[in-house]
Write an enzyme that holds these catalytic residues in place. Structure first.
Site, PDB file in Angstrom:
ATOM      1  CD  GLU A  14      -6.861   3.013   6.411  1.00 48.31           C
ATOM      2  OE1 GLU A  14      -7.758   2.916   5.447  1.00 48.31           O
ATOM      3  OE2 GLU A  14      -5.940   2.322   6.759  1.00 48.31           O
ATOM      4  NE  ARG A  24      -4.456   0.231   1.609  1.00 40.92           N
ATOM      5  CZ  ARG A  24      -5.254   0.657   1.110  1.00 40.92           C
ATOM      6  NH1 ARG A  24      -5.492   2.179   0.919  1.00 40.92           N
ATOM      7  NH2 ARG A  24      -6.355  -0.176   0.742  1.00 40.92           N
TER       8      ARG A  24
END
Lengths: 496, 784
Positions: free
Chosen positions: B731, B328
């Site tokens: 997030e 990621r």
């Protein structure tokens, strides 16, 4: 002589005869009283999740203090009333204005820190009245960590809670005072059992006798340091002597030789008098010692007696020329504070001797006191380095006297004698500053640890001289000399 | 999804507090009264045992002997358990790598690894006993950080990934300008206020009920099942709420749950394991720290033409989730910028430290911080305002819109968002003001920066993108809703209640959420990747619409109206011309033997990802935002204050604006903490020296920005068909903290008239800032 300790929790009076002397208030509340609203976040007095209120009758005045239950021993509560989050709602079930404001302004997310915040906010309203600025709120909440909200909604809630007017505790004050009055008996407490011994002397003479009889006993005033020996070090202290409530040790007096602060005076109690005697812009150091909860329990003299190289009090007091008073039986002696610190963990104190108080001389009108704490985080942190300066300038621009003391630079709080020598008698100008900066290298050989490297400590120590020059130099301070000062000079944005 | 799709949305008036409206957290009143129960607050079953782990005191060593006799004999101790007592697999690797024993046996791989667990009648007794173990070790060479791992030949916990499009080497070679550099970015402790905890209660015939502070109840269930060698149907995991998670309880909760279950199984007594904060921080994994090498080609106009980056991470002793975390980071090493030719490579390095794990952003923030460093380098090299460089490189809508992983960015809004925020917060004027201040200030400097975020939403492991729900409507018209997501403070349960409220026109008092339990909704995914509301919201909607469908059919037949004449509105259920109470409808439906319970299910459409080929569409959509931070820095001490922050954030059509703003404010401060005051320090023996809040400093109240303006982007429904067109918000706002690092850097750049990039690494502690000042003035310093 009493053989129990007595205190209230909420409305209920507890009389305990067998609680171990180092049983913490937090464990006792949660494990024995089922008061699980008070949370354990760190068990070392740093996060504030366990904040409770301790109410005492002092003279005829009710005093409300937020403290960390995790590092208070139950025995220290003799004569007090403890309020936990379960006691904060009004008797009719309505939320306290602080609680309501926290709900209305979304001050909780995971909710785990919330009871501690509510307690600090309730205490803050009591302690500070209803006029607090934004900075006051920061100080009030510095000892409560929140990982979810970023604090913004909590501060919004506090602003509104301060406008909410009196709470139901105001109406109960007389009853609370009367109840606490009934607990006052002036008795010495002695408890001895299989889990250890506890002494709570009623007088200093009693304390002196107790220490002569039990030189291995551990004196505890606020337990902000000793508490961690127990909660983290798992140390067993067979005999605890609690001195926090001995009236003679709680004196703050202006005497001919200076401000006298007794051994049981907390940082919070001494703060105004210290700020008065040792004036610095912004009360820089005194408001940054620990947090409200820590200052409400920890004492000025305890910060000295524990001999920590990173205590924030000693460097400031050493720079100011403080003298320490010790007592052993009937024998008293005094010494310059810096002479008390012999080496790491070693102080000039006999086992049966105890600190009775400290005297801080009042600086003359030509003396400037400055002390700067430098740490990773501004609030509720331990100093990487703390520099304290007492600078006396003669009319001709010469440095008539200079005292410099540092914390975090050596195994003990220590004076920078080479640096002082390089400055004393010289004109306070840039060449003197450079000479002082160079001399600083001879004064200290600091260590590297998780707070800072030796390079950082050395560099900042010298740079604090530069800051002193910028602040108290020939031209005086023409602009803010710290980021904090620069920051608080600006108003709150109108938006949101 | 057939049932959900078959029913048109019929509520044309949203009930107050229903989805898309503000509603306070479902537990707010309990939070402020201390009556919201966390696991340690629950009444303990009679005879509950308290567990404390015994931890290794070596970073890498053979265990020669372990003498636990003093531990066993200590007061209050009921039992001491080691790997030999585990009936099933001594293995809790969450990704099936088999590299993570629950209890160490002959080898310890980091300082703080559990070797045994003590069960005692009180927690105090267990803590004292655990320290009495005598363990003999034979030390082995320990690899503690990225540099040492590289020296040791780069052992990896996961396959490295290479992501590329075009020819980065050729692009760099032909670029008009080119520069390269290195950035280090520190890790981060989660510091959830409630530490790791689990309470296990044995049941009949091998049943085990585990109450765990976990973000991933299903995985916890599976781990307990494997450790005890039981089928999953004997194990139930439950979680009502966590006192914070932030990714730190996605896998790291499993050890406590398994050890509690182990002791409960061995003793037949309830067993609780609540870690002391020091043990928690010493044992559990954290955000990965990275060393990032970048090579960028660009034009004189500040347009990037090629990027080559290597992102190396300290993963710790086992794989845990490091693979997808580092992936990621690569997925976000472009942030919001188009790289024409690009190559991104990862190095997930194995080290003898805590096994780093999920943490809000899951590697994404580390990739983004690198992307922003590259922008900064280009800006200082070209003399352009970094904002201008950002605008010249943001993804386009029709061209320049393909990511390094070959996904077309269909929903880009950064080109609009950045200027909008810059105007709102008077960026240009304030930048000038900061420069004027700096010109006249010797020791204090101001800096300002504006940074965007583009954050990919979906688990990159496609199969995780599914969710289930179970909704019961009772005859009195009250509703109970269950789903697979967990509540850790983010307000997921509140949002799920709101979905039901909106669909059925009911007030909060009629809809009850219950604890998440594997007994009600099975086979769930972690509440992670910001996906909680997206996935579970759709599953809840599916369930409630199934019930609604039946109620509509019943009402239409019963009262003889058309199905389109039955509507669920705030004032009641409209049936033709009349309005009846929802409770009346449900009672009648019960008498008519209509089922009023349903499961819901959802799987995210459109997504697919092939990690081997680097092709596909890993993300359903992107969430966007921008932040502007202004700071003041002290050149004498390195102290820093955040003076003002303005944020404009894209939550789509927000499910709950007040909760979303709370996520943004909190996320920002957490992100700023990561990049400034939060520093993890290990000593040469691999022992974490910052293992408590006394030494590890998360932001305190006064660290919040003095001026803090947070706004949601308005009229910005998600282009994709998410739950009521909202966007995930857990997030992405964390990344706004990057603007603080860039603002500090801007302040330091004043030292040489803004001619060179200060290359400020993170965390920008006072010491890091002062070192950067020193370097800019006098050249490189010896290493810390």
């Amino acid at each position: 002589m009493r053989h129990t300790i007595r205190f209230y929790v909420g409305d209920e009076c507890h009389t305990l005869a067998h609680t171990p002397p180092t049983r913490t208030l937090l464990d006792w509340l949660r494990e024995e009283q089922g008061r699980t609203g008070t949370k354990e976040g760190c068990n070392e007095g740093d996060c504030g999740a366990c904040t409770v209120l301790v109410v005492r009758l002092e003279g005829d005045r009710l005093v409300w203090r937020a403290v960390n239950a995790c590092i208070q021993f139950v025995c220290m509560l003799d004569g007090a009333q403890v309020l936990t989050i379960e006691d904060i709602r009004a008797p009719d079930g309505t939320l306290h204005p602080v609680q309501q404001a926290m709900v209305d302004h979304h001050g909780s997310q995971c909710g785990f820190c919330t009871p501690g915040f509510v307690m600090s906010m309730v205490a803050g309203r009591k302690a500070a009245g209803l006029a607090q600025d934004e900075r006051g709120i920061d100080d009030m909440l510095a000892g409560n960590l929140c990982r979810c909200t970023g604090y913004a909604p909590i501060v919004r809630a506090m602003r509104h809670a301060m406008e909410a007017g009196p709470d139901h505790f105001d109406a109960m004050a007389q009853d609370m005072a009367a109840r606490l009055e009934r607990l006052r008996d002036g008795a010495t407490v002695e408890i001895s059992g299989p889990t250890g011994s506890l002494s709570i002397p009623a007088t200093v003479d009693g304390l002196a006798a107790t220490m002569q009889e039990h030189p291995d006993a551990r004196i505890v005033a606020g337990a902000t340091d000793v508490g961690l020996w127990v909660t983290k070090g798992l140390r067993v202290l067979p005999h605890v002597v609690s001195i926090g409530q001995i009236p003679e040790l709680r004196r703050i007096e202006h005497r001919p030789d200076g401000l006298y602060v007794g051994a049981a005076v907390t940082w919070q109690e001494a703060r105004a008098a210290l700020a008065d005697v040792l004036p610095q812009p912004d009360e820089e150091v005194f408001r940054r010692i620990g947090s409200v909860q820590v200052r409400n329990a920890g004492t000025v003299c305890g910060n000295i007696a524990n001999g920590s190289p990173i205590g924030d009090g000693p460097p400031v007091l050493i720079a100011a020329g403080a003298r320490l008073h010790l007592r052993r039986g009937d024998v008293r002696r005094s010494m310059a504070l810096e002479d008390f610190f012999i080496d790491y963990g070693k102080q000039d104190r006999a086992p049966d001797e105890f600190v009775e108080g400290v005297t801080i001389p009042v600086p003359g009108p030509d003396t400037a006191i400055r002390a700067w704490k430098v740490s990773k985080r501004f609030d509720q942190d331990i100093s990487a380095i703390l520099g304290a300066f007492s600078l006396t300038l003669a009319p001709d621009g010469r440095i008539a006297d200079i005292r410099i003391a540092f914390g975090g630079m050596a195994a003990t709080p220590r004076r920078a004698s080479h640096t002082e020598a390089a400055m004393r008698g010289r004109i306070w100008d840039e060449p003197t500053l450079e000479a002082a900066r160079a001399a600083m290298a001879m004064d200290f050989a600091p260590i590297s640890d998780m707070r800072a490297s030796d390079w950082y400590r050395r560099t900042v120590a010298a740079n604090l001289l530069t800051r002193l020059y910028a602040d108290c130099g020939p031209e005086g301070a023409r602009a803010p000399i710290s980021v904090q000062a620069a920051c608080t000079g600006r108003g709150e944005h109108a938006h949101g | 999804m057939p049932a959900a799709a078959a029913i048109p949305a019929v509520a044309d008036t949203i009930v107050p507090g229903g989805a898309s409206r503000s509603l306070r957290h479902e537990s707010a009143a309990m939070h402020v009264q201390g009556s919201a129960s966390y696991i340690d607050d629950l009444p303990e079953p009679r005879g509950t045992l308290h567990l404390v782990p015994g931890l290794s005191t070596r970073a890498h060593a053979r265990v020669l002997s372990m003498d636990l006799s003093a531990v066993r004999q200590a007061e209050g101790v009921v039992g001491v358990y080691t790997a030999a007592d585990i009936p099933g697999d001594n293995q809790i690797s969450p990704v099936g790598k088999g590299d993570e024993p629950l209890l160490a046996t002959d080898l310890v791989a980091f300082y703080g690894q559990p070797l045994f667990v003590v069960a005692a009648t009180t927690r105090g007794a267990a803590r004292r006993a655990a320290r009495l173990a005598r363990v003999e070790y034979e030390d082995l060479p320990a690899i503690l950080n990225v540099a040492q791992a590289r020296e040791a030949g780069s052992p990896m916990v996961w396959r490295p990934m290479e992501m590329k499009r075009g020819d980065a080497q050729a692009g760099l070679a032909h670029a008009p300008r080119r520069l390269s550099g290195r950035m280090t970015v520190g890790g981060q402790e989660h510091f959830y206020l409630e530490g790791q905890i689990a309470l296990a209660r044995p049941g009949e015939e091998g049943e085990m009920h585990v109450i765990s502070s976990t973000q991933h109840p299903t995985e916890t269930q599976h781990m307990v099942a494997h450790v005890l060698d039981r089928p999953s149907n004997l194990i139930t995991t439950e979680v009502r709420r966590m006192g914070g998670g932030f990714g730190g309880k996605e896998t790291q909760a499993n050890a406590c749950a398994c050890l509690a279950a182990l002791v409960a199984d061995r003793t037949g007594r309830a067993a609780k394991m609540r870690l002391d904060r020091d043990d928690d921080m010493t044992m559990t994994g954290k955000r990965h720290d990275f060393v990032i090498d970048y090579d960028v080609g660009f034009t004189d106009e500040g347009r990037i033409v090629a990027v080559d980056m290597v992102l190396a991470a300290r993963c710790g002793w086992s794989a845990d989730l490091s693979g997808p975390v580092i992936d990621r980071a690569l997925f976000h090493a472009d942030n919001a910028y188009f790289y024409p030719d690009v190559r991104l490579r990862s190095e997930p390095l194995r080290t003898n430290t805590q096994s780093n794990t999920a943490y809000r952003g899951f590697g994404g923030p580390q990739g983004i911080v690198a992307a922003e460093r590259v922008i900064e380098e280009v800006a200082f090299a070209t003399g352009l305002d970094p904002l201008e460089v950002r605008l010249r490189n943001v993804y386009g809508t029709h061209d320049r819109n393909v990511t390094p992983y070959n996904m077309v960015v269909e929903d880009s809004i950064t080109h609009d968002l950045l200027p909008q925020l810059a105007r709102r917060c008077h960026y240009a004027q304030r930048r000038e003001a900061a420069r004027a201040f700096n010109a006249g200030s010797r020791h204090l400097r101001r800096g300002i920066a504006i940074t965007p975020v583009k954050f990919g939403i979906s688990f990159t492991a496609t199969h995780y993108n599914q969710a289930g729900a179970l909704v019961h409507v009772y005859t009195d018209g009250s509703v109970q809703v269950n789903h697979g997501g967990t509540e850790m403070g983010q307000g997921l349960h509140t949002k799920m209640v709101q979905v039901v409220m909106r669909e059925l026109g009911l007030g909060t008092d009629r809809v009850r959420i219950t604890a998440t339990t594997t007994g009600k909704v099975p086979n769930t995914s972690a509440t992670a990747a910001s996906s909680g509301a997206d996935l579970n919201g759709m599953a809840v909607l599916d369930a409630v619409r199934r019930i609604k469908r039946r109620l509509v059919e019943f009402a239409a037949a019963h009262w003889n109206v058309g199905e389109d004449e039955v509507r669920f509105l705030p004032d009641g259920v409209h049936v033709g011309q009349k309005v009846i109470a929802f409770a009346h409808l449900t009672r009648q439906a019960y008498f008519a033997r209509i089922s009023m319970s349903a499961n819901g299910f959802y799987k995210t459409p459109k997504i697919s990802w092939n990690g081997d080929t680097g092709q596909g569409r890993p993300f359903y959509y992107f969430a966007y935002g921008a932040a502007c931070s202004e700071v003041i820095v002290d050149l004498l001490t390195g102290e820093m204050k955040i003076e003002r922050v303005d944020i404009l954030h894209d939550a789509g059509e927000s499910l709950n604006p007040v909760l979303d703003i709370g996520q943004i404010e909190g996320g920002f401060v957490q992100g700023a903490g990561w990049l400034t005051c939060e520093e993890l320090v290990w000593d040469g023996a691999g022992r974490l020296r910052t293992h408590a809040p006394s030494t590890y400093k998360i932001p305190a109240c006064s660290d919040r920005p003095r001026v803090f303006n947070v706004d949601l982007l308005e009229n910005a429904p998600n282009r994709e068909h998410t739950i009521f067109r909202s966007k995930a918000v857990g997030e992405p706002p964390f990344v706004h903290g990057v603007s603080v690092l860039q603002a500090i850097s801007d302040a330091l750049a004043s030292l040489d008239g803004y001619r060179t990039c200060p290359r400020l690494d993170a965390p920008a502690t006072p010491e890091m800032i002062l070192r950067t000042v020193e370097r800019m003035r006098n050249g490189p310093l010896p290493a810390a």
